[in-house]
Design a protein around this motif. Sequence first.
Motif, PDB file in Angstrom:
ATOM      1  N   ARG A  57       0.838  -1.215   0.000  1.00  0.00           N
ATOM      2  CA  ARG A  57       0.000   0.000   0.000  1.00  0.00           C
ATOM      3  C   ARG A  57       0.861   1.249   0.000  1.00  0.00           C
ATOM      4  O   ARG A  57       0.549   2.234  -0.695  1.00  0.00           O
ATOM      5  CB  ARG A  57      -0.925   0.004   1.217  1.00  0.00           C
ATOM      6  N   LEU A  58       1.935   1.215   0.794  1.00  0.00           N
ATOM      7  CA  LEU A  58       2.827   2.375   0.856  1.00  0.00           C
ATOM      8  C   LEU A  58       3.362   2.732  -0.521  1.00  0.00           C
ATOM      9  O   LEU A  58       3.357   3.906  -0.929  1.00  0.00           O
ATOM     10  CB  LEU A  58       3.987   2.076   1.808  1.00  0.00           C
ATOM     11  N   LEU A  59       3.821   1.710  -1.258  1.00  0.00           N
ATOM     12  CA  LEU A  59       4.462   1.978  -2.548  1.00  0.00           C
ATOM     13  C   LEU A  59       3.444   2.230  -3.653  1.00  0.00           C
ATOM     14  O   LEU A  59       3.705   3.020  -4.564  1.00  0.00           O
ATOM     15  CB  LEU A  59       5.375   0.804  -2.916  1.00  0.00           C
ATOM     16  N   GLU A  60       2.298   1.571  -3.601  1.00  0.00           N
ATOM     17  CA  GLU A  60       1.281   1.786  -4.643  1.00  0.00           C
ATOM     18  C   GLU A  60       0.685   3.185  -4.569  1.00  0.00           C
ATOM     19  O   GLU A  60       0.199   3.705  -5.579  1.00  0.00           O
ATOM     20  CB  GLU A  60       0.179   0.731  -4.529  1.00  0.00           C
ATOM     21  N   THR A  61       0.725   3.786  -3.393  1.00  0.00           N
ATOM     22  CA  THR A  61       0.172   5.146  -3.223  1.00  0.00           C
ATOM     23  C   THR A  61       1.263   6.119  -2.783  1.00  0.00           C
ATOM     24  O   THR A  61       0.972   7.132  -2.157  1.00  0.00           O
ATOM     25  CB  THR A  61      -0.953   5.121  -2.186  1.00  0.00           C
ATOM     26  N   TYR A  62       2.504   5.823  -3.130  1.00  0.00           N
ATOM     27  CA  TYR A  62       3.634   6.559  -2.567  1.00  0.00           C
ATOM     28  C   TYR A  62       3.612   8.034  -2.960  1.00  0.00           C
ATOM     29  O   TYR A  62       3.451   8.391  -4.135  1.00  0.00           O
ATOM     30  CB  TYR A  62       4.951   5.939  -3.043  1.00  0.00           C
ATOM     31  N   ASN A  63       3.767   8.876  -1.965  1.00  0.00           N
ATOM     32  CA  ASN A  63       3.918  10.310  -2.204  1.00  0.00           C
ATOM     33  C   ASN A  63       4.894  10.926  -1.203  1.00  0.00           C
ATOM     34  O   ASN A  63       4.742  12.062  -0.780  1.00  0.00           O
ATOM     35  CB  ASN A  63       2.553  11.019  -2.123  1.00  0.00           C
ATOM     36  N   GLY A  64       5.908  10.133  -0.847  1.00  0.00           N
ATOM     37  CA  GLY A  64       6.858  10.557   0.170  1.00  0.00           C
ATOM     38  C   GLY A  64       8.067  11.304  -0.356  1.00  0.00           C
ATOM     39  O   GLY A  64       8.980  11.619   0.404  1.00  0.00           O
ATOM     40  N   GLY A  65       8.108  11.586  -1.643  1.00  0.00           N
ATOM     41  CA  GLY A  65       9.228  12.314  -2.214  1.00  0.00           C
ATOM     42  C   GLY A  65       9.266  12.149  -3.715  1.00  0.00           C
ATOM     43  O   GLY A  65       8.613  11.255  -4.276  1.00  0.00           O
ATOM     44  N   ARG A  66      10.035  13.019  -4.383  1.00  0.00           N
ATOM     45  CA  ARG A  66      10.109  12.983  -5.843  1.00  0.00           C
ATOM     46  C   ARG A  66      11.548  13.142  -6.312  1.00  0.00           C
ATOM     47  O   ARG A  66      12.405  13.641  -5.583  1.00  0.00           O
ATOM     48  CB  ARG A  66       9.226  14.086  -6.451  1.00  0.00           C
ATOM     49  N   TYR A  67      11.769  12.702  -7.533  1.00  0.00           N
ATOM     50  CA  TYR A  67      13.104  12.786  -8.110  1.00  0.00           C
ATOM     51  C   TYR A  67      13.045  13.488  -9.471  1.00  0.00           C
ATOM     52  O   TYR A  67      12.008  13.551 -10.121  1.00  0.00           O
ATOM     53  CB  TYR A  67      13.730  11.400  -8.255  1.00  0.00           C
ATOM     54  N   PHE A  68      14.197  13.978  -9.889  1.00  0.00           N
ATOM     55  CA  PHE A  68      14.376  14.619 -11.190  1.00  0.00           C
ATOM     56  C   PHE A  68      15.488  13.873 -11.919  1.00  0.00           C
ATOM     57  O   PHE A  68      16.449  13.407 -11.295  1.00  0.00           O
ATOM     58  CB  PHE A  68      14.749  16.089 -11.013  1.00  0.00           C
ATOM     59  N   VAL A  69      15.363  13.763 -13.246  1.00  0.00           N
ATOM     60  CA  VAL A  69      16.387  13.108 -14.056  1.00  0.00           C
ATOM     61  C   VAL A  69      16.926  14.102 -15.090  1.00  0.00           C
ATOM     62  O   VAL A  69      16.148  14.712 -15.833  1.00  0.00           O
ATOM     63  CB  VAL A  69      15.826  11.876 -14.802  1.00  0.00           C
ATOM     64  N   TYR A  70      18.228  14.229 -15.152  1.00  0.00           N
ATOM     65  CA  TYR A  70      18.828  15.029 -16.224  1.00  0.00           C
ATOM     66  C   TYR A  70      18.527  14.362 -17.577  1.00  0.00           C
ATOM     67  O   TYR A  70      18.522  13.129 -17.686  1.00  0.00           O
ATOM     68  CB  TYR A  70      20.343  15.113 -16.055  1.00  0.00           C
ATOM     69  N   THR A  71      18.309  15.189 -18.607  1.00  0.00           N
ATOM     70  CA  THR A  71      17.996  14.655 -19.936  1.00  0.00           C
ATOM     71  C   THR A  71      19.029  15.030 -20.991  1.00  0.00           C
ATOM     72  O   THR A  71      18.914  14.597 -22.140  1.00  0.00           O
ATOM     73  CB  THR A  71      16.618  15.149 -20.395  1.00  0.00           C
ATOM     74  N   SER A  72      20.020  15.808 -20.629  1.00  0.00           N
ATOM     75  CA  SER A  72      21.033  16.220 -21.603  1.00  0.00           C
ATOM     76  C   SER A  72      21.760  15.008 -22.178  1.00  0.00           C
ATOM     77  O   SER A  72      22.171  14.102 -21.444  1.00  0.00           O
ATOM     78  CB  SER A  72      22.052  17.156 -20.959  1.00  0.00           C
ATOM     79  N   GLU A  73      21.912  14.975 -23.499  1.00  0.00           N
ATOM     80  CA  GLU A  73      22.634  13.874 -24.143  1.00  0.00           C
ATOM     81  C   GLU A  73      24.110  13.864 -23.777  1.00  0.00           C
ATOM     82  O   GLU A  73      24.788  12.852 -23.990  1.00  0.00           O
ATOM     83  CB  GLU A  73      22.462  13.947 -25.659  1.00  0.00           C
TER      84      GLU A  73
END
Length: 441
Positions: free
Chosen positions: A55-71
Amino acid sequence: MTARCFGVRWRGRYVWYYLTLLVFLLFDYIREAARVTTVITESVLQSSKVDRVTRLLETYNGGRYFVYTSENLTLPRIRILAKDPHSTPTWGRASWTRRFKDYAVGELRFYEALENYTDSRIRTLNMSEADFILVPIPLGAAVFWGNASDIENAFKHLFDNEPCFQKHPEKHVYITNNERLFRHDMIKFFQGCCGFSYEIVTKISAGTLVKDFDPNTFMHYVITHPSESWSFEETKPVFRRHWSLGYSHEASEPTYNLTIASYDDWKNKELIFFYRTTTGTSLFNSTQYRHALFRDNMTEIEKVLQPSAIGYGVNYFQWLKEIASAKFCLVIRGDNPSSRSFYTAIRFGCVPVIVSNALPHYQPLFSSLVNFDDFAIVIDERDFLSSPAQRINHAIQSLSVFDQMRLIRGLELIQRLLILDHPRTLFVPAFVHETIARLQG
């Protein structure tokens, strides 16, 4: 008068005999009821733990991440080469390096799972909102198919052209499956062939490294178990924070059919044990464990519960058939405390029976969420060495039905955490949860 007293005395003895027997039976009943209650309670607790984590992971909202996209960081040319089975590597032509090709491709799968995730509760396109930032340099692939300038230029771009790195190097996260990268004793080696340097490592070491093993927990184990012969040099942490995905790329190996764990399917499998190994020797005195079942002219194998498939190597198709048909898969330490067979067993829905005291400390998996005992059986190495067949037999014969169900529930969960191509994979939210737990720890 005497006869009457004598009869009363004997009747009294019978009364005491039956009372004693009744008390004994009552005590035995209470003890068994307590045992069953404990087993049921543990099973319920395990189910509640699995449900809670799910349940924790299926509804997870405990933090977010960003990914660099530069080639300049993603290195698409390197990724194309890594996915081409006919491409020629620029490094890794020696026999001891060949396994790193599979590791590098598996590393790409981790990156792509995180890059392709779109749920805005977990991934943000706004860097300022992110709890951590993923640096998608395919390190293993760049070592294997690139050259020194590829890695040098990628990190130069990160240092010189990404203001967030300059301001918050501690929020950056890196992934590598190459077990020799970012080891104190190997930095100079990779500097000579692949573009790494002490300067690069020093600049990024404030961040978090997700690696094939956790040097922090393993270093503590090595220090507290001096009688074991593991190498201390490779345990020295290079980064401020680490956590381990182990060799879980093997759990997502697409050439193996995925067997989703379920108790109904598992209990109907034909084989009890599965274990195949090579005739070769292993480092760190591990051969004695890997070949323990084959000693004394193979008499130990004859004592193993049947039907089982235990022995040296067989052809690939026979191997696939056997592992897919087994309830329990032996995982015995090799050139390090781990073995890729651990992750293969998980993919095939086979309960791992681990003979490696250090493995839970070498490759703890999502330790903020699960423990090895949730989905595997761990046998002490010394006990196993003293009587291999007896120990593995006892380990599974002592399992109640509730114990079996508990293990399969745990196996079902670890599959969802590790396996990228699982139809209900929870890899990304689990990855985010574990990373944030390390950042806050």
